[in-house]
Design a protein around this motif. Structure first.
Motif, PDB file in Angstrom:
ATOM      1  N   THR A 321       0.831  -1.282   0.046  1.00 28.24           N
ATOM      2  CA  THR A 321       0.049  -0.043  -0.056  1.00 28.24           C
ATOM      3  C   THR A 321       0.907   1.303   0.005  1.00 28.24           C
ATOM      4  N   ALA A 322       2.184   1.039  -0.551  1.00 25.40           N
ATOM      5  CA  ALA A 322       2.995   2.306  -0.399  1.00 25.40           C
ATOM      6  C   ALA A 322       3.124   2.916   0.868  1.00 25.40           C
ATOM      7  N   THR A 323       3.157   2.035   1.953  1.00 21.25           N
ATOM      8  CA  THR A 323       3.536   2.234   3.154  1.00 21.25           C
ATOM      9  C   THR A 323       1.986   2.469   3.909  1.00 21.25           C
ATOM     10  N   CYS A 324       1.883   3.583   4.559  1.00 19.02           N
ATOM     11  CA  CYS A 324       0.677   3.671   5.724  1.00 19.02           C
ATOM     12  C   CYS A 324      -0.668   3.698   4.917  1.00 19.02           C
ATOM     13  N   VAL A 325      -1.506   3.171   5.445  1.00 22.21           N
ATOM     14  CA  VAL A 325      -2.972   3.208   5.317  1.00 22.21           C
ATOM     15  C   VAL A 325      -3.698   3.715   6.493  1.00 22.21           C
ATOM     16  N   THR A 326      -3.218   3.654   7.570  1.00 22.68           N
ATOM     17  CA  THR A 326      -3.717   4.347   8.939  1.00 22.68           C
ATOM     18  C   THR A 326      -2.619   5.322   9.281  1.00 22.68           C
ATOM     19  N   SER A 327      -3.011   6.339  10.246  1.00 24.74           N
ATOM     20  CA  SER A 327      -2.073   7.178  10.738  1.00 24.74           C
ATOM     21  C   SER A 327      -3.017   8.030  11.780  1.00 24.74           C
ATOM     22  N   THR A 328      -2.566   8.298  13.129  1.00 24.59           N
ATOM     23  CA  THR A 328      -2.641   9.386  13.915  1.00 24.59           C
ATOM     24  C   THR A 328      -2.302  10.702  13.258  1.00 24.59           C
ATOM     25  N   ARG A 329      -2.745  11.710  13.635  1.00 31.45           N
ATOM     26  CA  ARG A 329      -2.340  12.860  12.974  1.00 31.45           C
ATOM     27  C   ARG A 329      -1.524  13.824  14.072  1.00 31.45           C
ATOM     28  N   ALA A 330      -0.325  14.585  13.485  1.00 25.68           N
ATOM     29  CA  ALA A 330       0.166  15.191  14.503  1.00 25.68           C
ATOM     30  C   ALA A 330      -0.482  16.560  15.336  1.00 25.68           C
ATOM     31  N   THR A 331      -1.778  16.658  14.821  1.00 24.93           N
ATOM     32  CA  THR A 331      -2.658  17.680  15.310  1.00 24.93           C
ATOM     33  C   THR A 331      -3.416  16.771  16.314  1.00 24.93           C
ATOM     34  N   PRO A 333      -4.696  14.891  19.957  1.00 31.43           N
ATOM     35  CA  PRO A 333      -4.082  15.070  21.267  1.00 31.43           C
ATOM     36  C   PRO A 333      -2.974  13.934  21.636  1.00 31.43           C
ATOM     37  N   VAL A 334      -2.206  14.267  22.653  1.00 24.84           N
ATOM     38  CA  VAL A 334      -1.102  13.266  22.985  1.00 24.84           C
ATOM     39  C   VAL A 334      -1.339  12.118  23.408  1.00 24.84           C
ATOM     40  N   ALA A 335      -2.602  11.919  24.015  1.00 21.81           N
ATOM     41  CA  ALA A 335      -3.238  10.579  24.188  1.00 21.81           C
ATOM     42  C   ALA A 335      -3.496   9.721  23.056  1.00 21.81           C
ATOM     43  N   VAL A 336      -4.103  10.450  22.062  1.00 20.52           N
ATOM     44  CA  VAL A 336      -4.400   9.651  20.852  1.00 20.52           C
ATOM     45  C   VAL A 336      -3.228   9.032  20.186  1.00 20.52           C
ATOM     46  N   ARG A 337      -2.212  10.025  19.958  1.00 26.44           N
ATOM     47  CA  ARG A 337      -1.007   9.808  19.280  1.00 26.44           C
ATOM     48  C   ARG A 337      -0.183   8.508  20.020  1.00 26.44           C
ATOM     49  N   ARG A 338      -0.442   8.479  21.158  1.00 25.84           N
ATOM     50  CA  ARG A 338       0.573   7.640  21.866  1.00 25.84           C
ATOM     51  C   ARG A 338      -0.197   6.376  22.005  1.00 25.84           C
TER      52      ARG A 338
END
Length: 379
Positions: A321-331, A333-338
């Protein structure tokens, strides 16, 4: 979905970010404008040896500027770029060359403990040849091998080719045409060779740069090999999409890495096997570290290497899939990204199903992940 070829995209980036620094390789540096011009020079040279639409160009190089320059020169002509793993022993390398029908190979003779000319010689005593046309049954499609240091000589020969010829060839390349072959790691079976077209890669570059929060002031520490989709797509292409800077590191030398981190101040960290060694290195405490963005934001190692307010994201993806198909976003909240591998990227549809019935799997039950989206490999 973005409709552009990789070469047209690079030219657009050069027009928008011309004098910004695009690429650093030791003491060598290129602005966006210089990078575009350099790829045109190499493309003119490639024309003199018959490279054109659908020519298969194999790149067997560590992380150095010529990797990207050769790739984009090939993209200008409609060639298919085949990324070759520099760790491959001779039998696996031969399999890759044959499977992808590589016609022209750009190679560095040696790197670290690897002797690539010897590996070619293991395939056939006729290899690597004398620079002229090759006709070798063991790699039947291969016609030419160029040492990386010969590229400048090739560019010199290309001065006889009007630039308008390259631009005319570039204008005939369509976004839907194939651009790359990247071999998978082969963890559970023989490496596969997913194909991706220009439009998919340009789209993915922009989507990832936005999700990861990259800006023109960012700098990617390019220690992840470019022959992996992670290195080329989430690393190089996403960095370029933001008008940011690629800072190349060729080999896994912790001291060289710390020197580079101190002097170049990279801000983007994307998976590198060097990180554990750096965390234990006695020089790390005295080395200013500027990393704040990148991937693996939901892993413990990032917490050890980046400041508490880092913007690194969690992701999920694969070569197909040319790498990522899901990602959290840099924007986010910290708890979501971690605590997450994120949600589908723009244009991606994910389903988790029972592998036997194909019906949606209930929440909390393991299943098979089905993916549809613009970055999916071509069959």
């Amino acid at each position: 979905m973005t409709k552009a070829t990789l070469a047209d995209w690079l030219d657009d980036l050069a027009a928008r970010h011309g004098e910004r620094e695009a690429l650093v390789d030791g003491a060598r540096r290129w602005t966006y404008a210089e990078l575009a011009v350099t790829t045109e020079r190499i493309a003119r040279g490639l024309v003199t040896v018959g490279v054109g639409k659908e020519t298969r160009i194999g790149i067997l190089l560590p992380n150095r500027a010529e990797w990207l320059v050769t790739a984009f020169a090939g993209f200008r002509l409609g060639a298919l770029v085949v990324a070759l793993n520099t760790f491959s022993p001779a039998p696996e390398l031969r399999r890759s060359l044959v499977h992808a029908d590589v016609q022209l190979l750009v190679v560095q003779p040696r790197f670290l403990g690897h002797d690539y000319l010897a590996r070619l010689g293991e395939m056939s005593p006729a290899l690597p040849g004398d620079g002229g046309p090759l006709f070798v049954p063991e790699v039947p499609a291969l016609r030419r091998i160029f040492m990386v240091d010969d590229l400048e000589r090739l560019a010199g020969a290309g001065e006889s080719v009007p630039l308008e010829v390259v631009r005319a060839l570039q204008s005939e390349v369509a976004p839907a045409e194939l651009a790359t072959v990247f071999f998978t790691s082969g963890t559970t079976a023989a490496p596969k060779a997913p194909l991706h077209d220009h439009a998919a890669l340009v789209h993915q570059a922009g989507v990832l740069a936005e999700a990861f929060g990259y800006t023109p002031d960012d700098r990617w520490w390019a220690a992840l090999p470019l022959f992996f989709t992670g290195g080329f797509v989430t690393g190089a292409l996403a960095t370029l999409a933001a008008g940011a800077t690629i800072v190349l590191q060729a080999g896994p030398d912790p001291d060289a890495a710390l020197d580079l981190i101190q002097h170049e101040r990279p801000t983007i960290l994307i998976g590198s096997n060097l990180v554990p060694a750096l965390l234990e290195h006695p020089r790390l405490a005295g080395t200013p570290v500027a990393f704040r963005k990148g991937m693996a934001g939901n892993t413990p190692i990032i917490a050890k290497f980046c400041p508490a307010d880092h913007l690194c994201v969690g992701t999920y993806g694969m070569s197909e899939t040319a790498t990522c198909v899901t990602s959290t976003r840099a924007t986010d909240p910290v708890a979501v990204r971690r605590g997450s591998n994120g949600r589908p990227l723009t244009g991606v549809v994910l389903r988790v199903v029972d592998p036997a019935s194909g019906e949606p799997a209930p929440s909390g039950v393991d299943g098979e992940i089905l993916v549809r989206g613009p970055s999916l490999m071509r069959s």
